[in-house]
Design a protein around this motif. Sequence first.
Motif, PDB file in Angstrom:
ATOM      1  N   ARG A 144       0.847  -1.184   0.000  1.00  0.00           N
ATOM      2  CA  ARG A 144       0.000   0.000   0.000  1.00  0.00           C
ATOM      3  C   ARG A 144       0.891   1.246   0.000  1.00  0.00           C
ATOM      4  O   ARG A 144       1.898   1.294   0.710  1.00  0.00           O
ATOM      5  CB  ARG A 144      -0.902   0.023   1.235  1.00  0.00           C
ATOM      6  CG  ARG A 144      -1.947  -1.067   1.273  1.00  0.00           C
ATOM      7  CD  ARG A 144      -2.843  -0.929   2.487  1.00  0.00           C
ATOM      8  NE  ARG A 144      -2.125  -1.135   3.746  1.00  0.00           N
ATOM      9  CZ  ARG A 144      -1.764  -0.169   4.574  1.00  0.00           C
ATOM     10  NH1 ARG A 144      -2.049   1.099   4.280  1.00  0.00           N
ATOM     11  NH2 ARG A 144      -1.117  -0.451   5.688  1.00  0.00           N
ATOM     12  N   GLU A 146       0.788   5.394   0.497  1.00  0.00           N
ATOM     13  CA  GLU A 146       0.028   6.544   0.971  1.00  0.00           C
ATOM     14  C   GLU A 146       0.936   7.759   1.015  1.00  0.00           C
ATOM     15  O   GLU A 146       2.036   7.693   1.566  1.00  0.00           O
ATOM     16  CB  GLU A 146      -0.555   6.272   2.361  1.00  0.00           C
ATOM     17  CG  GLU A 146      -1.558   5.122   2.399  1.00  0.00           C
ATOM     18  CD  GLU A 146      -2.055   4.826   3.809  1.00  0.00           C
ATOM     19  OE1 GLU A 146      -1.622   5.541   4.745  1.00  0.00           O
ATOM     20  OE2 GLU A 146      -2.850   3.882   3.976  1.00  0.00           O
ATOM     21  N   GLN A 147       0.488   8.833   0.400  1.00  0.00           N
ATOM     22  CA  GLN A 147       1.232  10.086   0.378  1.00  0.00           C
ATOM     23  C   GLN A 147       2.660   9.891  -0.111  1.00  0.00           C
ATOM     24  O   GLN A 147       3.611  10.452   0.437  1.00  0.00           O
ATOM     25  CB  GLN A 147       1.216  10.743   1.767  1.00  0.00           C
ATOM     26  CG  GLN A 147      -0.192  11.088   2.239  1.00  0.00           C
ATOM     27  CD  GLN A 147      -0.197  11.763   3.597  1.00  0.00           C
ATOM     28  OE1 GLN A 147       0.749  11.646   4.373  1.00  0.00           O
ATOM     29  NE2 GLN A 147      -1.262  12.502   3.878  1.00  0.00           N
TER      30      GLN A 147
END
Length: 237
Positions: A144, A146-147
Amino acid sequence: MTWPSFDAPPAVAFLDVDGTLLAETTSYLYGKLLRRRGMIDQSLLFRAALHGFRHKFGRLDYGRLLDYGLQLIREIPLVELERAAYENFKHHVKPRLYEGVVEHLNHLRYSGTPLVLVSSSPAPVIAPLSIYLGCTDMLTTPFRVEQGRIAGIGPGPPCYGEGKLHWAERWAEERGIDMDLAVAYADNWSDRALLQRVGRAVVVRPGRKLRKLALQQDWTIVTPRRPRLDRQFPSED
């Protein structure tokens, strides 16, 4: 024995990376580069070396190693990890590819066989190798993001052991490819599930247990020469 030839081109070639295409562990080389740049702690390399020893005997708890590694790189922007991976490939991975493996895989690719890397290493680490070999795809443990940073493991099993078979079968099923028409290349006892599932299996410099299984199953065994590293690579790239 030289790299094998096939009467008919395989429908797909699933390729393990470490110990199969090159005489080293890609992620360990990558970790050493990150350590030299002060991006990770030295302790990761000690942990990786220990787990590498366990992997050699098919006893690696890859999930634990992965969790530990992610904790150390989760603050590093993904773009920096990708940039470091290309430097790692150029200076440390490419020179360690086994003799003749690029020519062999080029021949397979020109004959119409898609090349698919199947590796426990994170996708950013092996992406440069995938591009260099002209691979159609690469199967790795999902992450995953994120950002712009790796935030954790994605859905599905890690791409290690039985997990390699899971992702390879899923890839083939989505494309309507019969696994009996596929070939798999691997070097480690932990890869045996994938090797047993395909129509042709090629084992590269196998250990004692895998060699015994390969002889029982009439798999192809190859022992390519290790590359000659004619110069000392710089510690800072």
